[in-house]
Design a protein around this motif. Structure first.
Motif, PDB file in Angstrom:
ATOM      1  N   ALA A 291       0.771  -1.238   0.040  1.00 12.35           N
ATOM      2  CA  ALA A 291       0.123   0.073  -0.007  1.00 12.35           C
ATOM      3  C   ALA A 291       0.966   1.214  -0.076  1.00 12.35           C
ATOM      4  CB  ALA A 291      -0.858  -0.080   1.292  1.00 12.35           C
ATOM      5  N   GLU A 292       1.803   1.170   0.611  1.00 13.07           N
ATOM      6  CA  GLU A 292       2.829   2.546   0.623  1.00 13.07           C
ATOM      7  C   GLU A 292       3.551   2.813  -0.507  1.00 13.07           C
ATOM      8  OE1 GLU A 292       3.897   1.531   5.494  1.00 13.07           O
ATOM      9  OE2 GLU A 292       5.315   0.681   3.792  1.00 13.07           O
ATOM     10  N   ARG A 293       3.775   1.539  -1.260  1.00  8.99           N
ATOM     11  CA  ARG A 293       4.391   1.837  -2.550  1.00  8.99           C
ATOM     12  C   ARG A 293       3.913   0.936  -3.631  1.00  8.99           C
ATOM     13  NH1 ARG A 293       9.672   0.923  -4.610  1.00  8.99           N
ATOM     14  NH2 ARG A 293      10.435   2.606  -6.010  1.00  8.99           N
ATOM     15  N   PRO A 294       2.715   1.160  -4.157  1.00 12.04           N
ATOM     16  CA  PRO A 294       2.406   0.194  -5.097  1.00 12.04           C
ATOM     17  C   PRO A 294       3.119  -0.396  -6.283  1.00 12.04           C
ATOM     18  CG  PRO A 294       0.688   1.892  -4.682  1.00 12.04           C
ATOM     19  CD  PRO A 294       2.023   2.409  -4.021  1.00 12.04           C
ATOM     20  N   ALA A 295       4.472   0.569  -6.347  1.00 13.86           N
ATOM     21  CA  ALA A 295       5.464   0.138  -7.463  1.00 13.86           C
ATOM     22  C   ALA A 295       5.830  -1.310  -7.045  1.00 13.86           C
ATOM     23  CB  ALA A 295       6.215   1.164  -7.825  1.00 13.86           C
ATOM     24  N   ASN A 296       5.847  -1.500  -5.768  1.00 19.38           N
ATOM     25  CA  ASN A 296       6.549  -2.860  -5.337  1.00 19.38           C
ATOM     26  C   ASN A 296       6.023  -3.816  -6.044  1.00 19.38           C
ATOM     27  OD1 ASN A 296       8.388  -1.557  -3.473  1.00 19.38           O
ATOM     28  ND2 ASN A 296       6.818  -1.592  -1.659  1.00 19.38           N
ATOM     29  N   VAL A 297       4.716  -3.834  -6.445  1.00 18.15           N
ATOM     30  CA  VAL A 297       3.984  -5.103  -6.814  1.00 18.15           C
ATOM     31  C   VAL A 297       4.611  -5.612  -8.087  1.00 18.15           C
ATOM     32  CG1 VAL A 297       1.953  -6.041  -8.042  1.00 18.15           C
ATOM     33  CG2 VAL A 297       1.621  -4.332  -5.988  1.00 18.15           C
TER      34      VAL A 297
END
Ligand code: FDA
Length: 307
Positions: A291-297
């Motif tokens: 949630a903090e950094r959707p780019a993590n997905v």
């Protein structure tokens, strides 16, 4: 708040999805980006690696929202066991825990009793317990338990979240009461705009204001928990204005996030502590990190699909 952030926080609370994710090897692999492993031994190994770089730790046995007394007692036993392993391995680490894991929603008295026994044991081992802060339905009760356990112990601190409007008052009160050993973070849960700043810029500004207030206060201890370089620069600026020695405050970051910055601050002689989570209940913690950094997905997918 972005739609994706809201979506991941919503999904973090879905038990059906948690049960499904825990059964999928692919998801377990992905969680290793932020979680040291499923066993205390793996967490201790991760801490040994950090300690070798002059980085301290606080270890968290993952778990939250426990609904039976037996599970709450199990959480206490797990923490007593990891404290034993901290002692025998000699690693430099505190522990962090969540009150809902210790039965806050089952029986507040039981929760106090169990947390008290963990803090007692930590005191015998000359270490420290940090009480994490959860979503706003638990804020008041978490602070009440903290005030209560502080009557007996000094080796315990609390977390406050800069996104809540109330935090400025909570900080002031804790400072006045002489109880301000505070990990200050932005806040990781989904909150309504009636109680929390909806705009990131306002959260950031509030965090800097609170950090300055804590640093200016001789009897307060600030653990600045952020990967945001602007927050770190502001902390350094105010610490230098108030001529604070490097051991009068600390930085904290999460396992697996901004390792470069963790190492840089440690190498510069600042107190740097990394939050090392481990255990089988990684799902909600993992989803909050997405949630903090959707780019993590995309980062995780790319790494998992790499031939
Ligand atoms: P921000 O979200 O603005 O991020 C700044 C930069 O950090 C990003 O640009 C990115 O580079 C990096 N970053 C941040 N999050 C990332 C991620 N998930 N993956 C990859 N990069 C990322 N919250 C809470 O409500 N209760 C609590 O008890 C705690 N406890 C806690 C302990 C510690 C040690 C830390 C560091 C954080 C917490 N938090 C927490 C979480 C906190 O509230 C917040 O959600 C995160 O730290 C992200 O906010 P930042 O301050 O890093 O800034």
């Amino acid at each position: 708040m972005s739609m994706l952030r809201s979506l991941f926080i919503y999904l973090s609370r879905q038990r059906w999805l948690r049960d499904a994710a825990l059964r999928v090897e692919f998801a377990r692999q992905a969680s290793h980006r932020f979680v040291a492993g499923e066993t205390a031994e793996q967490a201790i190994q991760a801490i040994q690696q950090l300690n070798r770089q002059n980085i301290l730790a606080t270890v968290d046995h993952l778990g939250e929202d426990v609904f039976t007394e037996a599970d709450a007692r199990q959480a206490r036993d797990d923490y007593l066991s990891v404290l034993g392993q901290i002692q025998t391995s000699g690693v430099k680490s505190h522990v962090s825990l969540k009150l809902t894991q210790f039965g806050l929603d089952v029986d507040e008295g039981l929760c106090r009793e169990l947390v008290d026994s963990v803090i007692d044991r930590a005191a015998q081992l000359d270490t420290f317990v940090r009480i994490d802060m959860e979503g706003s339905p638990h804020t008041e009760r978490t602070l009440a338990v903290y005030r209560d356990v502080r009557k007996k112990h000094t080796n315990v601190g609390i977390v406050l979240q800069a996104y809540l409007y109330r935090t400025v008052d909570d900080v002031r009160k804790l400072v006045d009461e002489g109880l301000a050993n505070i990990r200050l973070c932005k806040g990781a849960y989904q909150e309504l705009s009636t109680i929390a700043f909806p705009r990131k810029a306002d959260v950031d500004a509030n965090m800097v204001k609170l950090a300055q207030y804590l640093l200016s206060n001789t009897y307060a201890y600030l653990a600045m928990a952020s990967h945001d370089e602007k927050m770190i620069e502001a902390t350094l600026k105010w610490a230098s204005r108030y001529r604070l020695p490097k051991d009068c405050f600390e930085f904290q970051m999460l396992y697996g996030i901004r390792r470069d910055l963790q190492q840089k601050l440690a190498a510069q002689g600042y107190r740097m502590r990394v939050y090392v989570p481990y255990g089988a209940e990684w799902y909600p913690y993992f989803m909050r990190r997405l949630a903090e950094r959707p780019a993590n997905v995309w980062f995780i997918l790319r790494n998992l699909l790499r031939p």
